[in-house]
Scaffold this active site. Structure first.
Site, PDB file in Angstrom:
ATOM      1  N   LYS A 253       0.865  -1.191   0.000  1.00 52.74           N
ATOM      2  CA  LYS A 253       0.000   0.000   0.000  1.00 52.74           C
ATOM      3  C   LYS A 253       0.894   1.231   0.000  1.00 52.74           C
ATOM      4  CE  LYS A 253      -2.095   2.918   2.135  1.00 52.74           C
ATOM      5  NZ  LYS A 253      -1.922   4.376   1.812  1.00 52.74           N
TER       6      LYS A 253
ATOM      7  N   GLY B 254       6.333   4.695   8.717  1.00 49.45           N
ATOM      8  CA  GLY B 254       5.528   5.916   8.776  1.00 49.45           C
ATOM      9  C   GLY B 254       5.589   6.492  10.178  1.00 49.45           C
ATOM     10  N   SER B 255       4.528   7.190  10.544  1.00 51.03           N
ATOM     11  CA  SER B 255       4.547   7.898  11.823  1.00 51.03           C
ATOM     12  C   SER B 255       4.357   6.942  12.999  1.00 51.03           C
ATOM     13  CB  SER B 255       3.435   8.940  11.835  1.00 51.03           C
ATOM     14  OG  SER B 255       2.176   8.305  11.666  1.00 51.03           O
ATOM     15  N   THR B 256       4.869   7.347  14.143  1.00 49.37           N
ATOM     16  CA  THR B 256       4.713   6.546  15.360  1.00 49.37           C
ATOM     17  C   THR B 256       3.235   6.421  15.721  1.00 49.37           C
ATOM     18  OG1 THR B 256       6.917   7.074  16.144  1.00 49.37           O
ATOM     19  CG2 THR B 256       5.320   6.483  17.825  1.00 49.37           C
ATOM     20  N   GLU B 257       2.490   7.491  15.472  1.00 50.31           N
ATOM     21  CA  GLU B 257       1.051   7.499  15.763  1.00 50.31           C
ATOM     22  C   GLU B 257       0.326   6.379  14.993  1.00 50.31           C
ATOM     23  OE1 GLU B 257      -0.459  11.188  14.386  1.00 50.31           O
ATOM     24  OE2 GLU B 257      -2.535  10.618  14.741  1.00 50.31           O
TER      25      GLU B 257
ATOM     26  N   GLY C  64       1.802   3.848  13.561  1.00 55.55           N
ATOM     27  CA  GLY C  64       2.415   2.579  13.969  1.00 55.55           C
ATOM     28  C   GLY C  64       1.667   1.954  15.144  1.00 55.55           C
TER      29      GLY C  64
ATOM     30  N   GLU D 106       8.940   0.774  11.264  1.00 53.48           N
ATOM     31  CA  GLU D 106      10.031   1.744  11.163  1.00 53.48           C
ATOM     32  C   GLU D 106       9.362   3.106  11.287  1.00 53.48           C
ATOM     33  OE1 GLU D 106      12.135   4.324  10.419  1.00 53.48           O
ATOM     34  OE2 GLU D 106      12.370   3.777   8.309  1.00 53.48           O
TER      35      GLU D 106
ATOM     36  N   CYS E 298      12.977  10.124   8.197  1.00 52.98           N
ATOM     37  CA  CYS E 298      12.784   9.676   9.581  1.00 52.98           C
ATOM     38  C   CYS E 298      14.075   9.784  10.368  1.00 52.98           C
ATOM     39  CB  CYS E 298      12.227   8.270   9.599  1.00 52.98           C
ATOM     40  SG  CYS E 298      13.145   7.167   8.536  1.00 52.98           S
TER      41      CYS E 298
ATOM     42  N   GLU F 149       8.825  15.474  16.023  1.00 52.51           N
ATOM     43  CA  GLU F 149       9.349  15.301  14.671  1.00 52.51           C
ATOM     44  C   GLU F 149       8.652  16.307  13.748  1.00 52.51           C
ATOM     45  OE1 GLU F 149       8.372  11.540  12.659  1.00 52.51           O
ATOM     46  OE2 GLU F 149      10.421  11.537  11.918  1.00 52.51           O
TER      47      GLU F 149
HETATM   48  P1  ADP Z   1       3.224  10.392   7.398  1.00 48.97           P
HETATM   49  O1  ADP Z   1       3.070  10.992   8.754  1.00 48.97           O
HETATM   50  O2  ADP Z   1       4.636  10.225   6.955  1.00 48.97           O
HETATM   51  O3  ADP Z   1       2.266  10.886   6.357  1.00 48.97           O
HETATM   52  P2  ADP Z   1       1.610   8.183   8.022  1.00 48.97           P
HETATM   53  O4  ADP Z   1       2.050   7.337   9.161  1.00 48.97           O
HETATM   54  O5  ADP Z   1       0.439   9.062   8.198  1.00 48.97           O
HETATM   55  O6  ADP Z   1       2.900   8.912   7.583  1.00 48.97           O
HETATM   56  O7  ADP Z   1       1.347   7.315   6.745  1.00 48.97           O
HETATM   57  C1  ADP Z   1       2.205   6.306   6.278  1.00 48.97           C
HETATM   58  C2  ADP Z   1       1.385   5.265   5.550  1.00 48.97           C
HETATM   59  O8  ADP Z   1       0.431   4.713   6.444  1.00 48.97           O
HETATM   60  C3  ADP Z   1       0.588   5.784   4.363  1.00 48.97           C
HETATM   61  O9  ADP Z   1       0.622   4.810   3.345  1.00 48.97           O
HETATM   62  C4  ADP Z   1      -0.812   5.953   4.934  1.00 48.97           C
HETATM   63  O10 ADP Z   1      -1.832   5.873   3.977  1.00 48.97           O
HETATM   64  C5  ADP Z   1      -0.874   4.763   5.867  1.00 48.97           C
HETATM   65  N1  ADP Z   1      -1.864   4.882   6.953  1.00 48.97           N
HETATM   66  C6  ADP Z   1      -2.430   5.999   7.469  1.00 48.97           C
HETATM   67  N2  ADP Z   1      -3.292   5.687   8.470  1.00 48.97           N
HETATM   68  C7  ADP Z   1      -3.261   4.338   8.591  1.00 48.97           C
HETATM   69  C8  ADP Z   1      -3.903   3.387   9.460  1.00 48.97           C
HETATM   70  N3  ADP Z   1      -4.747   3.772  10.417  1.00 48.97           N
HETATM   71  N4  ADP Z   1      -3.608   2.084   9.304  1.00 48.97           N
HETATM   72  C9  ADP Z   1      -2.717   1.665   8.371  1.00 48.97           C
HETATM   73  N5  ADP Z   1      -2.087   2.503   7.519  1.00 48.97           N
HETATM   74  C10 ADP Z   1      -2.351   3.818   7.623  1.00 48.97           C
END
Ligand code: ADP
Length: 490
Positions: free
Chosen positions: A190, A241-244, A246, A263, A297, A394
Site C-alpha cells: 500500500k 511511517g509515523s509513530t502514531e 504505527g 520503522e 525519519c 518530529e
Molecule cells: P506520514 O506521517 O509520513 O504521512 P503516516 O504514518 O500518516 O505517515 O502514513 C504512512 C502510511 O500509512 C501511508 O501509506 C498511509 O496511507 C498509511 N496509513 C495511514 N493511516 C493508517 C492506518 N490507520 N492504518 C494503516 N495505515 C495507515
C-alpha cells in the site's frame, strides 16, 4: 520530461491485483498532485477494504498454489535480480516520475532513490539462495540412549502486507518487497496516497517479470492500510511511517496476532565536539537535516554543539543552509525542493511559528518561500529549551534546533532525552570518545563523522518508539522467515 513519463501520467492508474490492472471495486479515484506547483498530475484508483480482500486472496493463491514459494531459490534469485536490472535500465524514467510526484530533486531521485532501490533488489536476489537453517546437536535427556538428528528450516511467513510513506516512495517499496520475495513470501503493498506513482511503475516492471499475484499493489488512503493491518488473511505487516499510525497498526494486528515490524519516527541528535573537523562537520551536520528537505525519519534535527565552538559553528551551519539552492525537483540544479503537500507545509511552518513564539531565535530561515508550491526556508533555531515542541517533536521539514553543551557534563543526557531512538550523529576526531559515545547513545544507528551513510548490508531500525525489528541486511530476513525445528529420532 520523458515521453514514457508523460504517457504514464496521461492515463488513470489502477490497482495491481493477481497480475491484472483493475479499478477499485467502488469505482473511486483520488488525485495526486505536483508539490512544486500544486497542480494535478493524474488520478489513481482509490482502493478500499474490498480491494484489499481481493489483493490478499491473490497473494494467498500465489503463496499456497504457487508457483512462487515452490520455485527453486535459484529461480527466485534470477527473477528478483531482473527487477533490479530493469530499475537501472529505466532509472531516468523512475527518477523523473519520483521528482514529479514527491518534489525531490531529479538528480537525487536517480542517484539515491532509484540506484539504491536497484541495489536492494540485487542484494536480496542473492539472499534467495543463502537462507539457511542449522543442524543442532541435541541431547533430549528424557530419552536415555536416544539418538537424534535435529535441524532448523527457515520458511516464509506467508502473505505480507507492506504499508509505506511518501518521503521515499520507490525506495521504501524496495526496502520491503525484495526481502519478502527472497524468503518466498507474497506481498500486498500500500503506497502513500501523496505519492503512489513510482510504486505503480514498479508494479509494471514486476508484472513483466514475476508470476501473477506475487506482488499486488493497492493504492489508497489510511483506510486501505488499516484494512491490511487488520486482515485475518495477512500473516505479517511491515510499516514505515509515523509513530502514531504505527501504534494503530499494532492494535489492528492483534486480531490474528500477525507479525509486525515498524520503522517509525525520529528526532535524531547530532553531537559536535570541539575537537571535530569543522570543515567536515559544518556541511555534514547541515546535510543531515536538509537531505530530502528534512523529510527523513533519520533527519539529524537536534544539534548539540560543545559550548566553546557553539556560536561559530551554528553561524557556519546557518550560512551553509541559507545558500542551498531551492527549486522544483525537475530542475537538475535544485538542492532543496518543495515539501510534499500543503498539509506538510502548514505543519512545518506551524512548528516554526510555535518555536519562535516559545522564545527560540532563527539564525536563518523561518518562512515559507514564495506562494506557489510548498517551499520552506532551511531554518536554524537557537535559544531553545528542552521542553519546546520544536525540540521534542518530529517536524519533517528543513528545520534544526541547536543547543550548547559543556565538556564536563557532555551531551548524552539531552541526546537521549527523547521517546525516539532511530539514529544519531557524532562528530569528533577522538577515536576513543567516538566509540564510547556510540555505546551510550540510545539509537538504532550511530554515524560517526558522517550522516545518512546507509548501506544495504547494515541493519536499520529503531530503539524506543522508533520501531520494532530491523530492515536491510541479513536482519530483514528475520522479519520475513519463521524458523521450524525438526527433530528426528534415529
Ligand atoms: P506520514 O506521517 O509520513 O504521512 P503516516 O504514518 O500518516 O505517515 O502514513 C504512512 C502510511 O500509512 C501511508 O501509506 C498511509 O496511507 C498509511 N496509513 C495511514 N493511516 C493508517 C492506518 N490507520 N492504518 C494503516 N495505515 C495507515
Amino acid at each position: 520530461m520523458l515521453k514514457s513519463v508523460h504517457d504514464f501520467v496521461s492515463t488513470e492508474r489502477k490497482l495491481l491485483i493477481g497480475g491484472e490492472w483493475v479499478p477499485a471495486l467502488s469505482g473511486e479515484t483520488f488525485t495526486t498532485y505536483d508539490p512544486a506547483t500544486g497542480a494535478r498530475i493524474t488520478d489513481v484508483a482509490r482502493g478500499g477494504a474490498a480491494d484489499v480482500d481481493r489483493a490478499v486472496a491473490a497473494a494467498r493463491t500465489a503463496f499456497e498454489e504457487g508457483p512462487w514459494p515452490r520455485l527453486t531459490p535459484s529461480q527466485r534469485q534470477r527473477l528478483i535480480w531482473r527487477i533490479g536490472d530493469a530499475l537501472l535500465d529505466r532509472a531516468e524514467e523512475f527518477a523523473q516520475l519520483e521528482a514529479l510526484d514527491n518534489g525531490k530533486s531529479v538528480a537525487v531521485a536517480q542517484g539515491v532513490d532509484v540506484a539504491w532501490a536497484a541495489d536492494l533488489f540485487h542484494y536480496y536476489a542473492g539472499w534467495a539462495t543463502k537462507i539457511e537453517g542449522r543442524t543442532v546437536p541435541v541431547s533430549v535427556p528424557w530419552v536415555p540412549g536416544g539418538q537424534f538428528h535435529a535441524y532448523t528450516l527457515r520458511e516464509p511467513v506467508g502473505v505480507c502486507g507492506q504499508i509505506i510513506p511518501w518521503n521515499f516512495p520507490l525506495l521504501m517499496a524496495a526496502f520491503k518487497i525484495p526481502a519478502a520475495l527472497a524468503a518466498g513470501n507474497t506481498v500486498v503493498l500500500k503506497p502513500a496516497e501523496q505519492t503512489p506513482l513510482t510504486a505503480l511503475l514498479l508494479g509494471e516492471v514486476i508484472n513483466e517479470i514475476l508470476p501473477p499475484g506475487v506482488v499486488n499493489i493497492v493504492t489508497g488512503f489510511g483506510d486501505a492500510g488499516a484494512a491490511i493491518s487488520a486482515h485475518e488473511g495477512v500473516d505479517k505487516v511491515a510499516f514505515t511511517g509515523s509513530t502514531e499510525v504505527g501504534k494503530k497498526i499494532v492494535a489492528a494486528a492483534g486480531g490474528n496476532l500477525k507479525k509486525v515490524s515498524l520503522e517509525l519516527g525520529g528526532k535524531s541528535p547530532q553531537i559536535v565536539y570541539a575537537d571535530a573537523d569543522l570543515d567536515l562537520a559544518v556541511p555534514g551536520t547541515a546535510n543531515a537535516w536538509l537531505f530530502n528537505h528534512g523529510q527523513c525519519c533519520v533527519a539529524g534535527t537536534r544539534l548539540y554543539v560543545e559550548d566553546s565552538i557553539f556560536a561559530e559553528f551554528t553561524r557556519r551551519v546557518a550560512d551553509f543552509a541559507s545558500q542551498v539552492k531551492i527549486g522544483p525537483g525537475l530542475d537538475p540544479a535544485t538542492q532543496l525542493g518543495p515539501l510534499v503537500s500543503q498539509e506538510q507545509l502548514d505543519r512545518v511552518t506551524g512548528f516554526i511559528r510555535q518555536g519562535l513564539a516559545d522564545g527560540a531565535r532563527a539564525l536563518t530561515g523561518g518562512n515559507q518561500v514564495g506562494d506557489q508550491g510548498y517551499y520552506v526556508e532551511p531554518t536554524v533555531l537557537v535559544d531553545v529549551k528542552p521542553d519546546m515542541s520544536v525540540v521534542r517533536e518530529e517536524i519533517f521539514g528543513p528545520v534544526v534546533v541547536a543547543a550548547p553543551f559543556s565538556a564536563d557534563r557532555g551531551a548524552i543526557p539531552e541526546a537521549n532525552d527523547s521517546p525516539y531512538g532511530l539514529a544519531a550523529g557524532v562528530w569528533t576526531q577522538d577515536v576513543s570518545k567516538a566509540h564510547r559515545i556510540a555505546r551510550e547513545l540510545e539509537a538504532g544507528t550511530v554515524w560517526v563523522n558522517c550522516y545518512n551513510a546507509f548501506d544495504t548490508a547494515l541493519p536499520f531500525g529503531g530503539y524506543k518508539q522508533s520501531g520494532w525489528g530491523r530492515e536491510l541486511g541479513a536482519a530483514a530476513l528475520e522479519q520475513y522467515t519463521q524458523t521450524k525445528a525438526v527433530n528426528i529420532q534415529l
